[in-house]
Scaffold this active site. Structure first.
Site, PDB file in Angstrom:
ATOM      1  CG  ASP A  13      -2.017  -1.079   1.106  1.00 18.60           C
ATOM      2  OD1 ASP A  13      -2.381  -1.454  -0.028  1.00 18.60           O
ATOM      3  OD2 ASP A  13      -2.457  -1.567   2.160  1.00 18.60           O
ATOM      4  CB  ILE A  18      -1.387   5.482  -7.228  1.00 16.08           C
ATOM      5  CG1 ILE A  18      -2.749   5.016  -6.725  1.00 16.08           C
ATOM      6  CG2 ILE A  18      -1.376   6.997  -7.429  1.00 16.08           C
ATOM      7  CD1 ILE A  18      -3.119   5.574  -5.359  1.00 16.08           C
ATOM      8  CE  LYS A  38       0.004  -6.291  -8.459  1.00 13.72           C
ATOM      9  NZ  LYS A  38       1.072  -5.476  -7.842  1.00 13.72           N
ATOM     10  CG  ASP A  55      -3.151  -3.018  -7.553  1.00 10.73           C
ATOM     11  OD1 ASP A  55      -4.010  -2.137  -7.351  1.00 10.73           O
ATOM     12  OD2 ASP A  55      -2.447  -3.493  -6.646  1.00 10.73           O
ATOM     13  N   GLY A 118       6.030  -4.750  -9.092  1.00 12.07           N
ATOM     14  CA  GLY A 118       6.241  -5.811  -8.120  1.00 12.07           C
ATOM     15  C   GLY A 118       5.042  -6.004  -7.212  1.00 12.07           C
ATOM     16  CB  ALA A 119       3.738  -8.463  -5.204  1.00 13.27           C
ATOM     17  NE  ARG A 178       0.621  14.759   3.222  1.00 14.60           N
ATOM     18  CZ  ARG A 178       0.776  16.002   3.664  1.00 14.60           C
ATOM     19  NH1 ARG A 178       1.128  16.953   2.814  1.00 14.60           N
ATOM     20  NH2 ARG A 178       0.598  16.304   4.929  1.00 14.60           N
ATOM     21  CG  HIS A 207      -4.379  11.905   0.479  1.00 12.94           C
ATOM     22  ND1 HIS A 207      -4.074  10.587   0.723  1.00 12.94           N
ATOM     23  CD2 HIS A 207      -5.721  12.012   0.605  1.00 12.94           C
ATOM     24  CE1 HIS A 207      -5.176   9.920   1.001  1.00 12.94           C
ATOM     25  NE2 HIS A 207      -6.185  10.761   0.936  1.00 12.94           N
ATOM     26  CG  LEU A 208      -3.612  13.475  -6.060  1.00 10.40           C
ATOM     27  CD1 LEU A 208      -3.138  12.873  -7.379  1.00 10.40           C
ATOM     28  CD2 LEU A 208      -3.770  14.984  -6.178  1.00 10.40           C
TER      29      LEU A 208
END
Length: 225
Positions: A13, A18, A38, A55, A118-119, A178, A207-208
């Site tokens: 996370d 993103i 991915k 994702d 990646g993961a 962020r 932070h959007l």
């Protein structure tokens, strides 16, 4: 010059997807063709078309090349748990060489800009014998580190950078994402990271409320080689 980069994060996370979609949008705005993969994803949902990961679907929507889902996410796992545990529970074995092979298939499509997401973080196990970090090592591709901006991120970022260098790979850059809107002392932590990280900062993503690829792209630059 065609580029392939591996995107990792300081933690789960941190914002890898993103930022990856933002980088793909940035590349598209710069006139480049794009592709992404991915290779393994847990937390997939059953659909009429089979297992699908949000994702991977976001990456599929962000690239300029038309790629089937199965090529973008060749190993789909339903439980939202660590990949090596999900593999064990489903009695499947996947090697780093297999995942690297899937990546090479996408790289051979010839896009100007290809991302491999990646993961989790850098030292995520695939099995008791292999780490996910073996995949970019086998491919010998540079790495972009997404730093999830929260308490403890400086330690996580510096240790991850050290591990990437220890594995003999180039850290092409890092992105501050962020992840927590109310992070205490954000600017002070960001300043510390800029002084400590041994690679350029490719952007600071706030932070959007709507983190669309195009919105995120406006805060990013592509690495220079």
């Amino acid at each position: 010059m065609k580029q392939t980069l591996f995107v990792t994060g300081t933690d789960t996370d941190a914002g890898k997807t993103i930022v990856s979609c933002g980088l793909l949008a940035r590349a598209k705005l710069d006139g480049l063709t794009t592709a992404a993969i991915k290779p393994i994803a847990s937390g997939c949902e059953q659909t009429d078309e089979g297992l699908r990961n949000s994702d991977a679907l976001a990456l599929q929507a962000a690239v300029t090349m038309t790629l089937p889902y199965e090529q973008i996410n060749p190993v789909a796992l339903e439980p939202a748990i660590a990949p090596h545990i999900a593999l064990q529970e489903s009695q499947r074995r996947v090697s780093a060489e297999q995942l690297a092979g899937y990546c090479r298939g996408v790289m051979m499509k010839g896009a100007d800009f290809t991302l491999i997401e990646g993961a989790g973080g850098w030292r995520v196990p695939l099995s008791p014998r292999e780490m996910y970090s073996s995949v970019p090592k086998k491919l010998e591709v540079p790495v972009i580190l997404v730093v999830g901006m929260k308490l403890g991120c400086i330690n996580h970022a510096v240790l991850t950078a050290e591990a990437i260098f220890k594995d003999g790979l180039k850290l092409a850059g890092w992105v501050a994402n962020r992840a927590e809107a109310d992070m205490s002392r954000f600017e002070e932590n960001l300043t510390a990271l800029k002084g400590l990280m041994p690679a350029p900062c490719l952007g600071v993503v706030p932070h959007l409320d709507e983190p669309t690829p195009e919105n995120v792209a406006s805060y990013l630059t592509l690495p220079k080689f």
